[in-house]
Design an enzyme around this catalytic site. Sequence first.
Site, short mmCIF file in Angstrom:
data_model
loop_
_atom_site.label_atom_id
_atom_site.label_comp_id
_atom_site.label_asym_id
_atom_site.label_seq_id
_atom_site.Cartn_x
_atom_site.Cartn_y
_atom_site.Cartn_z
N HIS A 206 15.07 52.59 39.27
CA HIS A 206 16.55 52.24 39.10
C HIS A 206 16.41 51.82 37.61
O HIS A 206 15.12 51.37 37.20
CB HIS A 206 17.02 51.21 39.68
CG HIS A 206 16.33 50.03 39.72
ND1 HIS A 206 15.11 49.47 40.51
CD2 HIS A 206 16.64 48.85 39.01
CE1 HIS A 206 14.77 48.45 40.25
NE2 HIS A 206 15.66 47.80 39.35
N ASP A 208 18.03 48.44 35.25
CA ASP A 208 18.67 47.21 35.29
C ASP A 208 19.68 47.34 34.53
O ASP A 208 19.69 47.80 33.25
CB ASP A 208 17.74 46.10 34.85
CG ASP A 208 16.61 45.87 35.73
OD1 ASP A 208 16.66 46.25 36.91
OD2 ASP A 208 15.74 45.22 35.34
N HIS A 263 12.33 51.97 36.49
CA HIS A 263 11.10 51.24 37.19
C HIS A 263 11.38 50.96 38.85
O HIS A 263 12.34 51.43 39.13
CB HIS A 263 10.83 49.97 36.61
CG HIS A 263 12.07 48.96 36.64
ND1 HIS A 263 13.07 49.01 35.93
CD2 HIS A 263 12.29 47.86 37.49
CE1 HIS A 263 13.97 48.20 36.23
NE2 HIS A 263 13.42 47.40 37.14
N ARG A 273 3.41 40.91 47.92
CA ARG A 273 3.79 40.83 46.15
C ARG A 273 5.08 39.82 45.95
O ARG A 273 6.18 40.01 47.06
CB ARG A 273 4.05 42.06 45.73
CG ARG A 273 4.70 42.19 44.30
CD ARG A 273 4.77 43.50 43.70
NE ARG A 273 5.67 43.42 42.58
CZ ARG A 273 5.37 43.48 41.24
NH1 ARG A 273 4.01 43.50 41.12
NH2 ARG A 273 5.87 43.33 40.18
C1 GA4 Z 1 19.49 46.31 39.73
C2 GA4 Z 1 19.16 45.14 39.00
C3 GA4 Z 1 19.32 43.60 39.82
O1 GA4 Z 1 18.11 43.39 40.72
C4 GA4 Z 1 20.61 43.64 40.45
C5 GA4 Z 1 20.75 45.01 41.56
C6 GA4 Z 1 22.05 44.96 42.42
C7 GA4 Z 1 21.74 44.42 43.80
O2 GA4 Z 1 20.57 44.37 43.98
O3 GA4 Z 1 22.76 43.98 44.43
C8 GA4 Z 1 22.03 46.74 42.56
C9 GA4 Z 1 21.16 47.37 41.37
C10 GA4 Z 1 20.86 46.19 40.53
C11 GA4 Z 1 22.08 48.40 40.56
C12 GA4 Z 1 23.07 49.16 41.40
C13 GA4 Z 1 23.71 48.30 42.68
C14 GA4 Z 1 23.55 46.92 42.27
C15 GA4 Z 1 21.74 47.48 43.84
C16 GA4 Z 1 22.57 48.51 43.84
C17 GA4 Z 1 22.38 49.31 44.45
C18 GA4 Z 1 20.94 42.46 41.17
C19 GA4 Z 1 21.59 44.23 39.59
O4 GA4 Z 1 22.35 43.53 38.64
O5 GA4 Z 1 21.81 45.67 39.86
#
Ligand code: GA4
Length: 331
Positions: A206, A208, A263, A273
């Site tokens: 994904h 961020d 990443h 980890r």
């Molecule tokens: C990816 C980056 C951060 O960890 C996060 C994630 C969020 C979650 O875990 O709830 C998301 C992911 C993240 C992007 C798409 C959506 C939302 C899980 C998911 C499938 C906290 C964020 O802000 O976006």
Amino acid sequence: MVVQSNLSTLNHCSSIETRKPATVLDSIPSINLKDPESKTHIMKACEEYGFFKVVNHSVPMEFIAKLETQALEFFNLPQSEKDKAGPPDPFGYGSKRIGSNGDVGWIEYLLLNTNPQVTSLKTLTVFRENPEIFWSAVKEYIEAVKVMAFEVLELIADGLKIEPRDTLSKLLKDENSDSCFRLNHYPPCPELQALSGRDLVGFGEHTDPQIISVLRSNSTSGLQICLKDGVWVSVPPDETSFFINVGDALQVMTNGRFKSVRHRVLANSHKSRVSMIYFGGPPLSEKIVPLTSLMGKQEESLYKEFTWWEYKTSAYKSRLADYRLGLFEKK
Ligand code: GA4
């Protein structure tokens, strides 16, 4: 039989893939924050990788160690205790499920809002009998990491010749900044050895959504980044340094000059980890548009105009691996 049933649990995770030879990225850009040339190196790293390591920072190791101890103390609790702090909606304790759209991974985590006012009662159960110890470890760590994130964003502004130099950092300094914090625990997975030649995904690929993310992990490997040519490389862990990811919002603000880095994290068969990540986002009402001073005379924005709230809402409806910016690109 035991292995059989464990293997089926892993398969249920539907996150097993064939392993390709893991290239280790030796040339990972390393930025020494005390080096007067650091802004030039940061620029190159953001353009080439959307990712770099920060050394010679001023975050005390003591803060890091204290938080890691607290995190492990929480993750070592019985499952029934941890579950009291879940499910994540989106904040709270989560196990195996990531987000609410069907993504899974070999992971358990705590997702917190950095703004204590947004911290729900449920999330507070994480801090249990010792709320002061846990919460103060989280707070002192985040405060120190934020100062470093501001410095990094100010060096980026210098490198991009953006004035004033707090144009980016002020979005994170804002009391309404929509930033969050995640403590991840990837338990060891001994059954992995039986799956010779295959990997188990801890956190699927994904980008961020935010402006930048600051990651610190213990000495267990697992983090991989995707290079411009699509090749996945392993990032050697470094428990005393930080890793910075360019997020989608910064990609838009630079009109694509910086790319948010794809990443993922793979599980390890014998070592656990632990990682801690600060995700620096702007206030919800902030318009995410290319910075005017970066735009050439004839240059047009590659993206439609949107607020951070609109982007975030859309992101939370997506699957982890989706290319989220696609919906906001001008066709
Ligand atoms: C990816 C980056 C951060 O960890 C996060 C994630 C969020 C979650 O875990 O709830 C998301 C992911 C993240 C992007 C798409 C959506 C939302 C899980 C998911 C499938 C906290 C964020 O802000 O976006």
